[in-house]
Design a protein around this motif. Structure first.
Motif, PDB file in Angstrom:
ATOM      1  N   ALA A 188      -5.440  12.897  -5.682  1.00  0.00           N
ATOM      2  CA  ALA A 188      -3.784  12.040  -5.558  1.00  0.00           C
ATOM      3  C   ALA A 188      -2.455  13.855  -5.531  1.00  0.00           C
ATOM      4  O   ALA A 188      -3.033  14.458  -5.931  1.00  0.00           O
ATOM      5  CB  ALA A 188      -3.321  11.463  -6.932  1.00  0.00           C
ATOM      6  N   HIS A 189      -1.482  13.258  -5.074  1.00  0.00           N
ATOM      7  CA  HIS A 189      -1.037  14.155  -4.681  1.00  0.00           C
ATOM      8  C   HIS A 189      -0.285  15.033  -6.498  1.00  0.00           C
ATOM      9  O   HIS A 189      -0.099  13.897  -6.941  1.00  0.00           O
ATOM     10  CB  HIS A 189       0.178  13.876  -3.728  1.00  0.00           C
ATOM     11  N   GLU A 190       0.485  15.683  -6.076  1.00  0.00           N
ATOM     12  CA  GLU A 190       0.451  16.809  -7.455  1.00  0.00           C
ATOM     13  C   GLU A 190       1.776  15.786  -8.148  1.00  0.00           C
ATOM     14  O   GLU A 190       1.574  15.608  -9.364  1.00  0.00           O
ATOM     15  CB  GLU A 190       1.239  18.020  -7.215  1.00  0.00           C
ATOM     16  N   ASP A 191       2.850  15.614  -7.630  1.00  0.00           N
ATOM     17  CA  ASP A 191       4.259  13.810  -7.802  1.00  0.00           C
ATOM     18  C   ASP A 191       3.182  12.885  -8.032  1.00  0.00           C
ATOM     19  O   ASP A 191       4.392  12.091  -8.720  1.00  0.00           O
ATOM     20  CB  ASP A 191       4.856  14.036  -7.042  1.00  0.00           C
ATOM     21  N   GLU A 192       1.683  12.788  -7.826  1.00  0.00           N
ATOM     22  CA  GLU A 192       1.669  11.270  -8.316  1.00  0.00           C
ATOM     23  C   GLU A 192       0.708  11.238  -9.363  1.00  0.00           C
ATOM     24  O   GLU A 192      -0.405  10.363 -10.511  1.00  0.00           O
ATOM     25  CB  GLU A 192       1.111  10.354  -7.288  1.00  0.00           C
ATOM     26  N   MET A 321     -10.023   4.310  -4.568  1.00  0.00           N
ATOM     27  CA  MET A 321      -9.467   5.685  -5.110  1.00  0.00           C
ATOM     28  C   MET A 321      -9.626   6.765  -3.964  1.00  0.00           C
ATOM     29  O   MET A 321      -8.749   7.915  -3.971  1.00  0.00           O
ATOM     30  CB  MET A 321     -10.236   6.014  -6.319  1.00  0.00           C
ATOM     31  N   TYR A 322     -10.409   6.938  -3.655  1.00  0.00           N
ATOM     32  CA  TYR A 322     -10.259   8.520  -2.236  1.00  0.00           C
ATOM     33  C   TYR A 322      -8.785   8.267  -1.617  1.00  0.00           C
ATOM     34  O   TYR A 322      -8.422   8.676  -1.104  1.00  0.00           O
ATOM     35  CB  TYR A 322     -11.392   8.208  -1.781  1.00  0.00           C
ATOM     36  N   SER A 323      -8.393   6.736  -0.799  1.00  0.00           N
ATOM     37  CA  SER A 323      -8.123   6.610  -0.217  1.00  0.00           C
ATOM     38  C   SER A 323      -6.298   6.839  -0.678  1.00  0.00           C
ATOM     39  O   SER A 323      -5.040   7.331  -0.046  1.00  0.00           O
ATOM     40  CB  SER A 323      -7.821   5.179   0.169  1.00  0.00           C
ATOM     41  N   ILE A 324      -6.390   6.856  -1.981  1.00  0.00           N
ATOM     42  CA  ILE A 324      -5.036   7.380  -2.962  1.00  0.00           C
ATOM     43  C   ILE A 324      -4.240   9.030  -1.607  1.00  0.00           C
ATOM     44  O   ILE A 324      -3.393   9.237  -2.018  1.00  0.00           O
ATOM     45  CB  ILE A 324      -5.246   7.544  -3.819  1.00  0.00           C
ATOM     46  N   GLY A 325      -5.734   9.635  -1.835  1.00  0.00           N
ATOM     47  CA  GLY A 325      -5.195  11.263  -1.148  1.00  0.00           C
ATOM     48  C   GLY A 325      -5.205  11.714   0.391  1.00  0.00           C
ATOM     49  O   GLY A 325      -4.322  11.659   1.061  1.00  0.00           O
ATOM     50  N   THR A 326      -6.149  10.082   0.844  1.00  0.00           N
ATOM     51  CA  THR A 326      -6.678  10.521   2.107  1.00  0.00           C
ATOM     52  C   THR A 326      -6.772   9.110   3.101  1.00  0.00           C
ATOM     53  O   THR A 326      -7.247   7.607   2.060  1.00  0.00           O
ATOM     54  CB  THR A 326      -7.577  11.647   2.491  1.00  0.00           C
ATOM     55  N   PRO A 327      -6.138   8.875   3.675  1.00  0.00           N
ATOM     56  CA  PRO A 327      -6.008   7.269   4.568  1.00  0.00           C
ATOM     57  C   PRO A 327      -6.849   6.960   4.757  1.00  0.00           C
ATOM     58  O   PRO A 327      -8.034   7.633   5.337  1.00  0.00           O
ATOM     59  CB  PRO A 327      -4.846   7.882   5.496  1.00  0.00           C
ATOM     60  N   VAL A 328      -8.045   5.721   4.691  1.00  0.00           N
ATOM     61  CA  VAL A 328      -9.026   4.887   5.295  1.00  0.00           C
ATOM     62  C   VAL A 328      -9.073   4.263   6.061  1.00  0.00           C
ATOM     63  O   VAL A 328      -8.171   3.289   5.369  1.00  0.00           O
ATOM     64  CB  VAL A 328     -10.111   5.237   3.957  1.00  0.00           C
ATOM     65  N   PRO A 329      -9.693   4.217   7.224  1.00  0.00           N
ATOM     66  CA  PRO A 329      -9.238   2.868   8.148  1.00  0.00           C
ATOM     67  C   PRO A 329     -10.516   1.855   7.284  1.00  0.00           C
ATOM     68  O   PRO A 329     -11.266   1.756   7.153  1.00  0.00           O
ATOM     69  CB  PRO A 329     -10.323   3.533   9.410  1.00  0.00           C
ATOM     70  N   GLU A 330      -9.092   0.440   7.601  1.00  0.00           N
ATOM     71  CA  GLU A 330      -9.998  -0.844   7.072  1.00  0.00           C
ATOM     72  C   GLU A 330     -11.234  -0.749   8.128  1.00  0.00           C
ATOM     73  O   GLU A 330     -11.735  -1.345   7.013  1.00  0.00           O
ATOM     74  CB  GLU A 330      -8.735  -1.836   7.572  1.00  0.00           C
ATOM     75  N   ILE A 331     -11.466  -0.348   9.262  1.00  0.00           N
ATOM     76  CA  ILE A 331     -12.523  -0.783   9.787  1.00  0.00           C
ATOM     77  C   ILE A 331     -13.977  -0.271   8.966  1.00  0.00           C
ATOM     78  O   ILE A 331     -14.477  -0.671   8.537  1.00  0.00           O
ATOM     79  CB  ILE A 331     -12.280  -0.198  11.309  1.00  0.00           C
ATOM     80  N   VAL A 332     -13.713   1.166   8.222  1.00  0.00           N
ATOM     81  CA  VAL A 332     -14.446   2.052   7.520  1.00  0.00           C
ATOM     82  C   VAL A 332     -14.764   0.798   6.215  1.00  0.00           C
ATOM     83  O   VAL A 332     -16.398   0.806   6.172  1.00  0.00           O
ATOM     84  CB  VAL A 332     -13.656   2.807   6.812  1.00  0.00           C
ATOM     85  N   THR A 333     -13.563   0.108   5.513  1.00  0.00           N
ATOM     86  CA  THR A 333     -14.071  -0.427   4.609  1.00  0.00           C
ATOM     87  C   THR A 333     -14.353  -1.647   4.680  1.00  0.00           C
ATOM     88  O   THR A 333     -15.451  -2.331   4.107  1.00  0.00           O
ATOM     89  CB  THR A 333     -12.576  -0.597   3.723  1.00  0.00           C
TER      90      THR A 333
END
Length: 361
Positions: A188-192, A321-333
């Motif tokens: 997560a980003h520091e402010d989150e 959880m990973y997508s909190i910091g890095t966007p994950v394409p819906e196709i992967v999910t």
């Protein structure tokens, strides 16, 4: 059987597409259909898990899940939930939030001319806490299954060792808490950080509370059967455990819905189209598929499907959880879940064939 189970879903799909046409023309129809297909493809594992719970419930609570539950799914998660996020995040009242949703900035901009964020931007900015809550809830569900003692294992080389170490009390809580701390600290980003920690903890608490209440009443009912006469176990499940299993299913459906609702904004930010596509079409077909699995006894024949669904849930939890910091394409999910479900289905088919071959010898 097929027509009786899926007939209403087809009728509602047609009605939703007609409503979409009158609302926004051919473009709205296409977007609604795309969202419906997206929801079904992402939620097959949800249907399998729902079926494992639904088959334990009485006919009354099954009907409640298919009637009241669908209202909650359509209007609660796909329409009210995004508006509530905007309401809480921006301070706008629900009417203002709906007006913001229906009147986005020109040319798809993220902000209005006065610098205020659009409806889509507010929802996207709320993704870390939404993903943390849903990710932790689903992770607890996965860990509870994978560490539980089972007669049948699918990926035995890893499931059996996990069952052995799962005898350590509260191990799912320990692992989930550790992953939450790692996510909040390094992903997560520091402010989150604080927001992710609080949302994730609430997800864990929700799972423990709802699941614990259901198991408590279910256990009490079984014990009562041995000591006194009275209503049948089915009736008591409908009166006690049935309610908590229903509540559990609704929270579970909500957790599965988070990624779909967020992902829908890559297609459209219009809440009406999202409600029609994800809610009416997608949610109805997922529920019909759930009933089909229960009525056909599919989970009893294809015994690894439940395992595959839980592994898909575990993968989805990690992705969230990973997508909190890095966007994950819906196709992967979607592909991860489909591959795991398909693999478990094929393994089940091979197991059935081997069993029949032994019987004929």
């Amino acid at each position: 059987m097929i027509l009786r189970i899926f007939g209403m879903s087809f009728v509602i799909t047609i009605a939703a597409l007609i409503a979409a046409f009158f609302y926004g023309g051919p473009t709205a129809v296409v977007l609604t259909l795309i969202l419906g297909v997206l929801e079904v493809s992402l939620s097959f594992d949800n249907a399998v898990i729902n079926a494992t719970v639904l088959r334990r419930m009485s006919e009354f609570w099954q009907k409640m899940f298919l009637t009241v539950g669908i209202v909650i799914a359509v209007f609660g998660m796909r329409l009210v939930f995004p508006l509530a996020v905007v309401w809480l995040a921006s301070g706008l009242n629900p009417i203002q939030a709906l007006d913001l949703a229906l009147n986005p900035p020109a040319n798809g901009a993220e902000y209005f001319a006065d610098g205020s964020p659009s409806y889509e931007t507010i929802i996207t900015d709320a993704h870390p806490q939404i993903a943390a809550f849903g990710g932790m809830f689903l992770l607890m569900l996965f860990l509870g299954f994978i560490f539980d003692d089972k007669e049948i294992t699918w990926l035995s080389w890893i499931e059996r060792p996990l069952i052995r170490i799962g005898k350590l009390e509260q191990l799912p809580v320990i692992i989930a808490t550790g992953l939450l701390v790692i996510t909040a600290t390094f992903i997560a980003h520091e402010d989150e950080t604080a927001t992710v920690m609080i949302a994730g903890a609430l997800g864990m608490i929700t799972y423990i509370a709802v699941n614990g209440l259901g198991e408590m009443f279910h256990t009490d009912d079984e014990a009562d059967d041995d000591t006194r006469s009275g209503p049948s176990d089915l009736a008591k499940v409908a009166g006690k455990a049935g309610f908590f299993l229903f509540l559990y299913l609704e929270v579970l459906d909500a957790s599965f819905s988070f990624d779909g609702v967020i992902g829908a904004f890559a297609i459209t930010a219009d809440p009406i189209i999202i409600a029609l596509g994800l809610g009416l079409i997608g949610a109805m077909f997922v529920r019909s598929l759930t009933v089909f699995l229960v009525r056909q006894g599919t989970l009893s024949d294809y015994v690894y499907l439940e395992h595959g669904a839980h592994w898909a849930i575990g993968a989805l939890a990690v992705i969230l959880m990973y997508s909190i910091g890095t966007p994950v394409p819906e196709i992967v999910t979607g592909l991860v879940g489909v591959v795991l479900i398909l693999a478990s289905f094929l393994s089940s088919v091979l197991r059935l064939r081997r069993a029949k071959a032994v019987e004929t010898v």
